[in-house]
Design a protein around this motif. Structure first.
Motif, PDB file in Angstrom:
ATOM      1  N   ASN A 108      16.510  31.419  61.731  1.00  0.00           N
ATOM      2  CA  ASN A 108      17.340  32.314  60.919  1.00  0.00           C
ATOM      3  C   ASN A 108      18.405  32.995  61.778  1.00  0.00           C
ATOM      4  O   ASN A 108      18.447  34.206  61.942  1.00  0.00           O
ATOM      5  CB  ASN A 108      16.473  33.359  60.202  1.00  0.00           C
ATOM      6  N   HIS A 109      19.284  32.150  62.339  1.00  0.00           N
ATOM      7  CA  HIS A 109      20.355  32.671  63.190  1.00  0.00           C
ATOM      8  C   HIS A 109      21.699  32.555  62.486  1.00  0.00           C
ATOM      9  O   HIS A 109      21.792  32.003  61.380  1.00  0.00           O
ATOM     10  CB  HIS A 109      20.369  31.936  64.534  1.00  0.00           C
ATOM     11  N   SER A 110      22.732  33.059  63.124  1.00  0.00           N
ATOM     12  CA  SER A 110      24.053  33.176  62.494  1.00  0.00           C
ATOM     13  C   SER A 110      24.740  31.843  62.232  1.00  0.00           C
ATOM     14  O   SER A 110      25.720  31.790  61.478  1.00  0.00           O
ATOM     15  CB  SER A 110      24.965  34.040  63.379  1.00  0.00           C
ATOM     16  N   PHE A 111      24.261  30.766  62.834  1.00  0.00           N
ATOM     17  CA  PHE A 111      24.969  29.481  62.770  1.00  0.00           C
ATOM     18  C   PHE A 111      24.385  28.507  61.744  1.00  0.00           C
ATOM     19  O   PHE A 111      25.025  27.514  61.415  1.00  0.00           O
ATOM     20  CB  PHE A 111      24.954  28.814  64.157  1.00  0.00           C
ATOM     21  N   ILE A 112      23.182  28.773  61.264  1.00  0.00           N
ATOM     22  CA  ILE A 112      22.472  27.789  60.451  1.00  0.00           C
ATOM     23  C   ILE A 112      23.147  27.539  59.101  1.00  0.00           C
ATOM     24  O   ILE A 112      23.296  26.389  58.675  1.00  0.00           O
ATOM     25  CB  ILE A 112      20.982  28.194  60.260  1.00  0.00           C
ATOM     26  N   ILE A 113      23.593  28.592  58.416  1.00  0.00           N
ATOM     27  CA  ILE A 113      24.229  28.406  57.107  1.00  0.00           C
ATOM     28  C   ILE A 113      25.613  27.782  57.244  1.00  0.00           C
ATOM     29  O   ILE A 113      25.902  26.774  56.586  1.00  0.00           O
ATOM     30  CB  ILE A 113      24.288  29.747  56.333  1.00  0.00           C
ATOM     31  N   PRO A 114      26.510  28.338  58.096  1.00  0.00           N
ATOM     32  CA  PRO A 114      27.831  27.693  58.240  1.00  0.00           C
ATOM     33  C   PRO A 114      27.732  26.242  58.705  1.00  0.00           C
ATOM     34  O   PRO A 114      28.446  25.374  58.203  1.00  0.00           O
ATOM     35  CB  PRO A 114      28.530  28.555  59.298  1.00  0.00           C
ATOM     36  N   GLY A 115      26.820  25.963  59.650  1.00  0.00           N
ATOM     37  CA  GLY A 115      26.697  24.609  60.185  1.00  0.00           C
ATOM     38  C   GLY A 115      26.160  23.615  59.177  1.00  0.00           C
ATOM     39  O   GLY A 115      26.716  22.527  58.998  1.00  0.00           O
ATOM     40  N   THR A 116      25.066  23.973  58.505  1.00  0.00           N
ATOM     41  CA  THR A 116      24.475  23.073  57.508  1.00  0.00           C
ATOM     42  C   THR A 116      25.448  22.821  56.371  1.00  0.00           C
ATOM     43  O   THR A 116      25.610  21.682  55.913  1.00  0.00           O
ATOM     44  CB  THR A 116      23.163  23.679  56.954  1.00  0.00           C
ATOM     45  N   LEU A 117      26.115  23.867  55.927  1.00  0.00           N
ATOM     46  CA  LEU A 117      27.099  23.731  54.853  1.00  0.00           C
ATOM     47  C   LEU A 117      28.251  22.815  55.265  1.00  0.00           C
ATOM     48  O   LEU A 117      28.675  21.931  54.502  1.00  0.00           O
ATOM     49  CB  LEU A 117      27.635  25.119  54.486  1.00  0.00           C
ATOM     50  N   ALA A 118      28.748  23.004  56.484  1.00  0.00           N
ATOM     51  CA  ALA A 118      29.877  22.184  56.967  1.00  0.00           C
ATOM     52  C   ALA A 118      29.494  20.711  57.060  1.00  0.00           C
ATOM     53  O   ALA A 118      30.296  19.831  56.709  1.00  0.00           O
ATOM     54  CB  ALA A 118      30.341  22.695  58.331  1.00  0.00           C
ATOM     55  N   ILE A 119      28.281  20.415  57.492  1.00  0.00           N
ATOM     56  CA  ILE A 119      27.862  19.019  57.602  1.00  0.00           C
ATOM     57  C   ILE A 119      27.647  18.394  56.231  1.00  0.00           C
ATOM     58  O   ILE A 119      28.058  17.253  55.977  1.00  0.00           O
ATOM     59  CB  ILE A 119      26.595  18.904  58.465  1.00  0.00           C
ATOM     60  N   ILE A 120      27.028  19.137  55.312  1.00  0.00           N
ATOM     61  CA  ILE A 120      26.835  18.610  53.951  1.00  0.00           C
ATOM     62  C   ILE A 120      28.186  18.282  53.318  1.00  0.00           C
ATOM     63  O   ILE A 120      28.376  17.206  52.733  1.00  0.00           O
ATOM     64  CB  ILE A 120      26.061  19.623  53.080  1.00  0.00           C
ATOM     65  N   LEU A 121      29.139  19.200  53.458  1.00  0.00           N
ATOM     66  CA  LEU A 121      30.475  18.967  52.892  1.00  0.00           C
ATOM     67  C   LEU A 121      31.184  17.809  53.588  1.00  0.00           C
ATOM     68  O   LEU A 121      31.881  17.012  52.940  1.00  0.00           O
ATOM     69  CB  LEU A 121      31.311  20.246  52.996  1.00  0.00           C
ATOM     70  N   SER A 122      31.019  17.700  54.907  1.00  0.00           N
ATOM     71  CA  SER A 122      31.644  16.594  55.652  1.00  0.00           C
ATOM     72  C   SER A 122      31.130  15.241  55.154  1.00  0.00           C
ATOM     73  O   SER A 122      31.903  14.290  55.007  1.00  0.00           O
ATOM     74  CB  SER A 122      31.356  16.734  57.152  1.00  0.00           C
ATOM     75  N   VAL A 123      29.831  15.161  54.919  1.00  0.00           N
ATOM     76  CA  VAL A 123      29.236  13.913  54.435  1.00  0.00           C
ATOM     77  C   VAL A 123      29.728  13.595  53.019  1.00  0.00           C
ATOM     78  O   VAL A 123      30.094  12.453  52.715  1.00  0.00           O
ATOM     79  CB  VAL A 123      27.692  13.983  54.458  1.00  0.00           C
ATOM     80  N   ILE A 124      29.770  14.612  52.158  1.00  0.00           N
ATOM     81  CA  ILE A 124      30.253  14.401  50.783  1.00  0.00           C
ATOM     82  C   ILE A 124      31.694  13.907  50.794  1.00  0.00           C
ATOM     83  O   ILE A 124      32.029  12.904  50.146  1.00  0.00           O
ATOM     84  CB  ILE A 124      30.134  15.706  49.961  1.00  0.00           C
ATOM     85  N   PHE A 125      32.552  14.605  51.542  1.00  0.00           N
ATOM     86  CA  PHE A 125      33.953  14.181  51.623  1.00  0.00           C
ATOM     87  C   PHE A 125      34.087  12.856  52.367  1.00  0.00           C
ATOM     88  O   PHE A 125      35.028  12.085  52.121  1.00  0.00           O
ATOM     89  CB  PHE A 125      34.800  15.265  52.294  1.00  0.00           C
ATOM     90  N   GLY A 126      33.148  12.581  53.262  1.00  0.00           N
ATOM     91  CA  GLY A 126      33.150  11.303  53.966  1.00  0.00           C
ATOM     92  C   GLY A 126      32.972  10.145  53.000  1.00  0.00           C
ATOM     93  O   GLY A 126      33.653   9.108  53.102  1.00  0.00           O
ATOM     94  N   PHE A 127      32.067  10.302  52.046  1.00  0.00           N
ATOM     95  CA  PHE A 127      31.873   9.258  51.027  1.00  0.00           C
ATOM     96  C   PHE A 127      33.122   9.129  50.135  1.00  0.00           C
ATOM     97  O   PHE A 127      33.546   8.026  49.790  1.00  0.00           O
ATOM     98  CB  PHE A 127      30.665   9.582  50.153  1.00  0.00           C
ATOM     99  N   VAL A 128      33.726  10.284  49.810  1.00  0.00           N
ATOM    100  CA  VAL A 128      34.924  10.257  48.959  1.00  0.00           C
ATOM    101  C   VAL A 128      36.074   9.537  49.668  1.00  0.00           C
ATOM    102  O   VAL A 128      36.670   8.575  49.132  1.00  0.00           O
ATOM    103  CB  VAL A 128      35.364  11.706  48.593  1.00  0.00           C
ATOM    104  N   PHE A 129      36.395   9.975  50.898  1.00  0.00           N
ATOM    105  CA  PHE A 129      37.500   9.356  51.638  1.00  0.00           C
ATOM    106  C   PHE A 129      37.138   7.931  52.080  1.00  0.00           C
ATOM    107  O   PHE A 129      38.019   7.071  52.191  1.00  0.00           O
ATOM    108  CB  PHE A 129      37.879  10.212  52.850  1.00  0.00           C
ATOM    109  N   GLY A 130      35.866   7.697  52.333  1.00  0.00           N
ATOM    110  CA  GLY A 130      35.439   6.357  52.733  1.00  0.00           C
ATOM    111  C   GLY A 130      35.705   5.322  51.663  1.00  0.00           C
ATOM    112  O   GLY A 130      36.193   4.221  51.955  1.00  0.00           O
ATOM    113  N   HIS A 131      35.401   5.669  50.429  1.00  0.00           N
ATOM    114  CA  HIS A 131      35.658   4.738  49.311  1.00  0.00           C
ATOM    115  C   HIS A 131      37.148   4.601  49.022  1.00  0.00           C
ATOM    116  O   HIS A 131      37.584   3.599  48.471  1.00  0.00           O
ATOM    117  CB  HIS A 131      34.913   5.199  48.068  1.00  0.00           C
ATOM    118  N   LEU A 132      37.936   5.614  49.431  1.00  0.00           N
ATOM    119  CA  LEU A 132      39.374   5.537  49.217  1.00  0.00           C
ATOM    120  C   LEU A 132      40.089   4.707  50.286  1.00  0.00           C
ATOM    121  O   LEU A 132      41.006   3.927  49.990  1.00  0.00           O
ATOM    122  CB  LEU A 132      39.981   6.948  49.206  1.00  0.00           C
ATOM    123  N   PHE A 133      39.661   4.872  51.559  1.00  0.00           N
ATOM    124  CA  PHE A 133      40.410   4.304  52.669  1.00  0.00           C
ATOM    125  C   PHE A 133      39.787   3.036  53.278  1.00  0.00           C
ATOM    126  O   PHE A 133      40.473   2.304  53.985  1.00  0.00           O
ATOM    127  CB  PHE A 133      40.567   5.333  53.789  1.00  0.00           C
TER     128      PHE A 133
END
Length: 433
Positions: free
Chosen positions: A407-432
């Motif tokens: 329960n440190h200061s980095f867990i929420i921003p980091g987990t959120l950023a990776i989840i979003l990166s993967v989601i957008f990765g699938f979106v841009f991956g299917h586009l490009f």
């Protein structure tokens, strides 16, 4: 024998986490020793291709640092942050993200963290917000850097699958950048306001919080020149890697393969910086970037070798267990990479150890590219150097490690950023792709 061998691997990783830093690589070697001599497992491949890239890139960065280039870049970052202090939670991750993309290592964040903490305090902004997302951005940016060992290795194994080096970057850069921006937006609302934080108020009352003000930057003669030369090197790497790719085909049957080209270009740039900026090469060995880079090489050597040894020995069992799972739930690859990277402690080591196996299991290239950002979950265990540095540099006490470790200061921003990166990765991956 897979279960006892897996236990040895996990124990080695646990030992490495306890030792910390370069000790992770040492523990990987212990694991390989026990598997090979104790269980008669054939050793896997030593990741020399990844190590040589890290060494060459770090050599060029260290030369630039000694020439004053890193200080010059930090002065530009400080100027930007002080010019727009109200937007520090958005600008701080942008700065660390861009510096990591250019340098191919997240350790460049060390030099900017003090600036981020000071500007946040001056504006009454809770420092944990910009510091946490800035550290996360410096880690995720590795998966979008044209010269990072992780990107170069993944591009090499994806090219036979029809995904070019440029195609990988075309997905990785926008997906991670958009994800970090959204994560920064949410991070800006995490935690109490600085003036309402009881820990900060207690430290303020004791006189433990201080403001140093703007730093005075003394530019060395060759600082700008070293940065320009390093940028030329990056452009040369990208251009050459694109030119020799099958998709572009400007250079067919190249004499110099991509990995060797990156090493040659970076060593050449290091030589040019030393010559044109009159750098004392003896000082390069003691540069902070050089030390952290060589430490990373040992970590990759031990951990990636251990992972490759175990995976190759049990690839058939792994295929039987994980093949159907990944076929029906391809996003599970991102979950596997996420948890593996928290233990392997390196984007390059995680990519080297698991991505080839994932492709052998039939994972599609788009899934591999989209899930790539998940190898950056180095923030989960609060022991990574840049994470600890951010905690130490925030004398307000808002950037902290909780009583329950996770329960440190980095867990929420980091987990959120990776989840979003993967989601957008699938979106841009299917586009490009």
């Amino acid at each position: 024998m897979i279960v006892p061998e897996l236990i040895i691997v996990l124990l080695a990783i646990y030992l490495g986490a306890r030792l910390g830093g370069i000790g992770i690589g040492f523990a990987g070697g212990v694991g390989v020793l026990i598997l090979t001599l104790g269980f008669q497992v054939r050793p896997g491949a030593i990741p020399f291709d990844v190590i040589e890239i890290i060494m060459a890139v770090i050599a060029a960065i260290a030369a630039m640092q000694v020439a004053g280039g890193m200080d010059y870049l930090v002065s530009l970052a400080e100027r930007l942050l002080r010019k727009h202090p109200r937007y520090i939670t958005f600008l701080a991750p942008l700065v660390t993200y861009c510096m990591t993309i250019l340098a191919g290592t997240g350790h460049t964040a060390f030099s900017t963290l003090p600036v981020i903490a000071e500007v946040a305090k001056e504006q009454g902004v809770r420092p944990s917000r910009p510091l946490s997302i800035a550290v996360v951005a410096s880690q995720i940016a590795i998966t979008a850097s044209p010269i990072s060992a992780a990107v170069v290795f993944l591009a090499g194994i994806l090219e036979p699958q029809g995904v070019s080096y440029l195609g990988l970057l075309a997905v990785a850069i926008p997906s991670t950048m958009v994800a970090i921006f959204i994560a920064a937006l949410i991070t800006n609302f995490l935690g109490k306001e600085l003036k309402s934080d009881p820990v900060y108020q207690a430290r303020l009352a004791k006189g433990e919080v201080s403001l140093r003000g703007a730093s005075v930057f003394e530019e060395k003669k060759g600082a700008k020149r070293s940065v320009a030369l390093f940028l030329i090197g990056i452009v040369a790497v990208v251009f050459y890697a694109t030119a020799i790719s099958d998709a572009v085909g400007l250079i067919s049957d190249p004499v110099l393969p991509r990995n060797e080209a990156i090493v040659v270009f970076m060593l050449t740039i290091a030589a040019l910086i030393c010559l044109s900026c009159k750098v004392d090469t003896a000082k390069i060995l003691s540069a902070s970037t050089f030390k952290s880079g060589m430490s990373a090489c040992i970590c990759v050597l031990g951990v990636a070798w251990l992972g490759d040894t175990f995976v190759k020995a049990h690839i058939e069992e792994i295929q039987q267990f994980a093949g159907d799972l990944l076929t029906h739930y391809p996003w599970m690859l991102a979950v596997i990479l996420f948890f593996a990277s928290t233990l392997l402690y390196s984007q390059a080591a995680t990519t080297k150890a698991l991505m080839p196996a994932a492709l052998m299991l039939g994972v599609s290239p788009v899934t591999a590219v989209a899930s790539f950002a998940a190898v950056s979950a180095l923030f989960v265990l609060p022991t990574y150097p840049t994470l600890l540095a951010a905690v130490e540099m925030d004398d307000t006490g808002t950037t902290r490690i909780g009583r329950f470790v996770f329960n440190h200061s980095f867990i929420i921003p980091g987990t959120l950023a990776i989840i979003l990166s993967v989601i957008f990765g699938f979106v841009f991956g299917h586009l490009f792709l």
